[in-house]
Design a protein around this motif. Structure first.
Motif, short mmCIF file in Angstrom:
data_model
loop_
_atom_site.label_atom_id
_atom_site.label_comp_id
_atom_site.label_asym_id
_atom_site.label_seq_id
_atom_site.Cartn_x
_atom_site.Cartn_y
_atom_site.Cartn_z
N ARG A 1 -35.63 -4.08 -40.03
CA ARG A 1 -35.87 -2.62 -40.22
C ARG A 1 -35.74 -2.20 -41.02
NH1 ARG A 1 -34.18 -0.02 -35.58
NH2 ARG A 1 -33.02 -2.22 -34.60
N TYR B 1 -35.89 0.46 -44.62
CA TYR B 1 -34.37 0.92 -44.53
C TYR B 1 -34.15 1.73 -44.70
CZ TYR B 1 -31.15 1.53 -49.14
OH TYR B 1 -30.10 2.57 -49.26
N THR B 2 -35.17 2.74 -44.77
CA THR B 2 -35.17 4.39 -44.04
C THR B 2 -34.73 4.64 -42.51
OG1 THR B 2 -37.40 4.60 -44.15
CG2 THR B 2 -36.43 5.06 -46.38
N THR C 1 -32.91 3.97 -39.16
CA THR C 1 -31.44 3.86 -38.70
C THR C 1 -31.70 3.40 -37.28
OG1 THR C 1 -31.19 5.87 -37.69
CG2 THR C 1 -30.10 5.60 -40.01
#
Length: 241
Positions: free
Chosen positions: A184, A186-187, A189
């Motif tokens: 996924r 990093y930025t 959620t």
């Protein structure tokens, strides 16, 4: 006395000069001379660099359309970061542009086996990006071009494709990427992006080269060879607005 030297490399835009010195010897003396490729090219004033078949096959070459030999321009002294220009509609092959020694990318000239590779609608791009596995070498002139080059104000790029030989040789490859195997971002959620967006990319192909057999009574020796390369790229991905 006899003279023999092996391992002489003859490449695009470079003069292969062989300097020899023979001394008188008896019939029972054998003189063997070996030398590496000279570090400096003293025959011409131009500055050029070569991307070899080994470099192209082993370096991480990337683009939004799979592996691209143009992404290797970044290792050439004086070259800027290579980047793709325009949309996929205007530039479907995802050709890239590069500035060399501060010159505009509009002045670059690219040839494939001597033929101009030119996209008239977008002159800073090439019309055809040959598959990496079909390329034997890429020679890049970056300064003090010879008059024979012409039509260049940035870099002169000469692509030499592979050819067949006396023996049969072939290669097969596949490069595969699946969003299910990706991490996924990093930025992102889990609440904002519940699942990794679909993106299944597959690039595969093969090539083969060798001799075309013709009765020697007609030709005297083998002179006809063939080389064929096939590559296909497919992508299935989530489309949003």
């Amino acid at each position: 006395a006899a003279f023999s030297q092996t391992g002489i490399v003859v490449s695009v835009n470079r003069v292969a000069a062989i300097d020899i010195s023979l001394e008188a010897a008896s019939v029972t003396t054998t003189v063997s001379v070996t030398s590496a490729q000279p570090i400096l090219q003293t025959e011409t004033a131009d500055v050029n660099h070569e991307l070899t078949e080994t470099q192209l096959s082993q370096l991480p070459l990337t683009s939004s359309q799979g592996r691209s030999f143009q992404s290797a321009y970044s290792i050439i002294p004086g070259a800027s970061n290579v980047k793709e220009q325009n949309s996929s509609a205007a530039n479907p092959s995802r050709a890239m542009s590069v500035n060399v020694n501060g010159m505009s990318y509009n002045g670059n000239t690219t040839r494939i086996d001597g033929a101009m590779n030119y996209y008239g609608w977008l002159p800073y791009l090439i019309a055809y990006v040959p598959p990496v596995e079909s390329i034997a070498s890429v020679n890049i002139d970056t300064n003090s071009f010879n008059a024979e080059q012409g039509l260049a104000g940035g870099a002169v790029i000469n692509v030499t494709t592979k050819s067949g030989g006396h023996d049969f040789h072939g290669t097969a490859w596949e490069y595969y990427q699946d969003a299910a195997l990706n991490a996924r971002p990093y930025t992102s959620t889990r609440a904002a992006v519940p699942t990794v967006p679909k993106n299944v990319f597959n690039q595969f192909g093969f090539n083969i080269g060798g001799p075309v057999y013709i009765p020697r009574i007609l030709t005297g020796k083998q002179k006809l060879f063939f080389f064929d390369n096939f590559e296909r790229t497919t992508r299935r991905q989530l489309i949003t607005s």
